[in-house]
Design a protein around this motif. Structure first.
Motif, PDB file in Angstrom:
ATOM      1  N   CYS A   4      -0.258  33.872  -2.364  1.00 29.61           N
ATOM      2  CA  CYS A   4       0.962  33.077  -2.313  1.00 29.61           C
ATOM      3  C   CYS A   4       0.689  31.688  -1.744  1.00 29.61           C
ATOM      4  O   CYS A   4      -0.326  31.441  -1.120  1.00 29.61           O
ATOM      5  N   GLN A   5       1.630  30.789  -2.019  1.00 29.77           N
ATOM      6  CA  GLN A   5       1.633  29.461  -1.420  1.00 29.77           C
ATOM      7  C   GLN A   5       2.737  29.478  -0.377  1.00 29.77           C
ATOM      8  O   GLN A   5       3.822  30.009  -0.623  1.00 29.77           O
ATOM      9  N   ASP A   7       3.269  26.561   2.055  1.00 30.05           N
ATOM     10  CA  ASP A   7       3.636  25.274   2.642  1.00 30.05           C
ATOM     11  C   ASP A   7       3.493  24.149   1.624  1.00 30.05           C
ATOM     12  O   ASP A   7       3.166  24.384   0.465  1.00 30.05           O
ATOM     13  N   GLU A   8       3.726  22.928   2.066  1.00 27.59           N
ATOM     14  CA  GLU A   8       3.691  21.757   1.183  1.00 27.59           C
ATOM     15  C   GLU A   8       2.320  21.509   0.554  1.00 27.59           C
ATOM     16  O   GLU A   8       2.232  20.877  -0.487  1.00 27.59           O
ATOM     17  N   SER A   9       1.251  22.004   1.179  1.00 30.13           N
ATOM     18  CA  SER A   9      -0.104  21.761   0.669  1.00 30.13           C
ATOM     19  C   SER A   9      -0.354  22.458  -0.667  1.00 30.13           C
ATOM     20  O   SER A   9      -1.271  22.095  -1.389  1.00 30.13           O
ATOM     21  N   LYS A  10       0.439  23.465  -1.002  1.00 32.60           N
ATOM     22  CA  LYS A  10       0.295  24.259  -2.229  1.00 32.60           C
ATOM     23  C   LYS A  10      -1.063  24.962  -2.315  1.00 32.60           C
ATOM     24  O   LYS A  10      -1.546  25.280  -3.389  1.00 32.60           O
ATOM     25  N   THR A  11      -1.679  25.208  -1.162  1.00 33.78           N
ATOM     26  CA  THR A  11      -2.932  25.949  -1.091  1.00 33.78           C
ATOM     27  C   THR A  11      -2.611  27.429  -1.233  1.00 33.78           C
ATOM     28  O   THR A  11      -1.651  27.918  -0.644  1.00 33.78           O
ATOM     29  N   TRP A  12      -3.412  28.141  -2.033  1.00 30.08           N
ATOM     30  CA  TRP A  12      -3.198  29.578  -2.199  1.00 30.08           C
ATOM     31  C   TRP A  12      -3.776  30.322  -1.007  1.00 30.08           C
ATOM     32  O   TRP A  12      -4.886  30.038  -0.565  1.00 30.08           O
ATOM     33  N   HIS A  36       8.939  26.433   0.531  1.00 30.35           N
ATOM     34  CA  HIS A  36       7.640  26.165  -0.096  1.00 30.35           C
ATOM     35  C   HIS A  36       6.922  27.432  -0.538  1.00 30.35           C
ATOM     36  O   HIS A  36       5.817  27.372  -1.072  1.00 30.35           O
ATOM     37  N   TYR A  37       7.561  28.583  -0.331  1.00 30.99           N
ATOM     38  CA  TYR A  37       6.928  29.847  -0.682  1.00 30.99           C
ATOM     39  C   TYR A  37       6.884  30.013  -2.201  1.00 30.99           C
ATOM     40  O   TYR A  37       7.846  29.748  -2.912  1.00 30.99           O
ATOM     41  N   ARG A  38       5.717  30.472  -2.696  1.00 31.59           N
ATOM     42  CA  ARG A  38       5.548  30.776  -4.126  1.00 31.59           C
ATOM     43  C   ARG A  38       4.662  32.005  -4.255  1.00 31.59           C
ATOM     44  O   ARG A  38       3.540  32.026  -3.756  1.00 31.59           O
TER      45      ARG A  38
END
Length: 80
Positions: A4-5, A7-12, A36-38
């Motif tokens: 999952c992501q 935060d704003e950094s979109k780092t997995w 920001h959760y994905r």
């Protein structure tokens, strides 16, 4: 483990089930408190086992108790 992501950094990131509830709000698509959760899927180990020759036969050991033994589990590294 859940990819999952968070935060704003979109780092997995890879998180355990307990941590996933904290970073997602407990819902797959996140909530207002976790903008920001994905969700990126559940991690599965697709690595093929090494081929060592003949297959070992299970001669009734551990029948009805699942695979492996406590001895096998104790050799695994602890997960966070």
């Amino acid at each position: 483990l859940i990819r999952c992501q968070v935060d704003e950094s979109k780092t997995w990131h890879m998180v355990c089930g307990k941590c996933w509830k904290e970073v997602s709000g407990g819902v797959e698509d996140g909530d207002a408190a976790h903008p920001h959760y994905r969700y990126g899927g559940v991690w599965k180990n697709h690595a093929k086992p090494e081929v060592t020759g003949k297959k070992k036969k299970n001669k009734g050991k551990g029948k009805g108790k699942g695979k492996g033994s406590d001895e096998d589990v104790s050799q695994l590294p602890a997960l966070r």
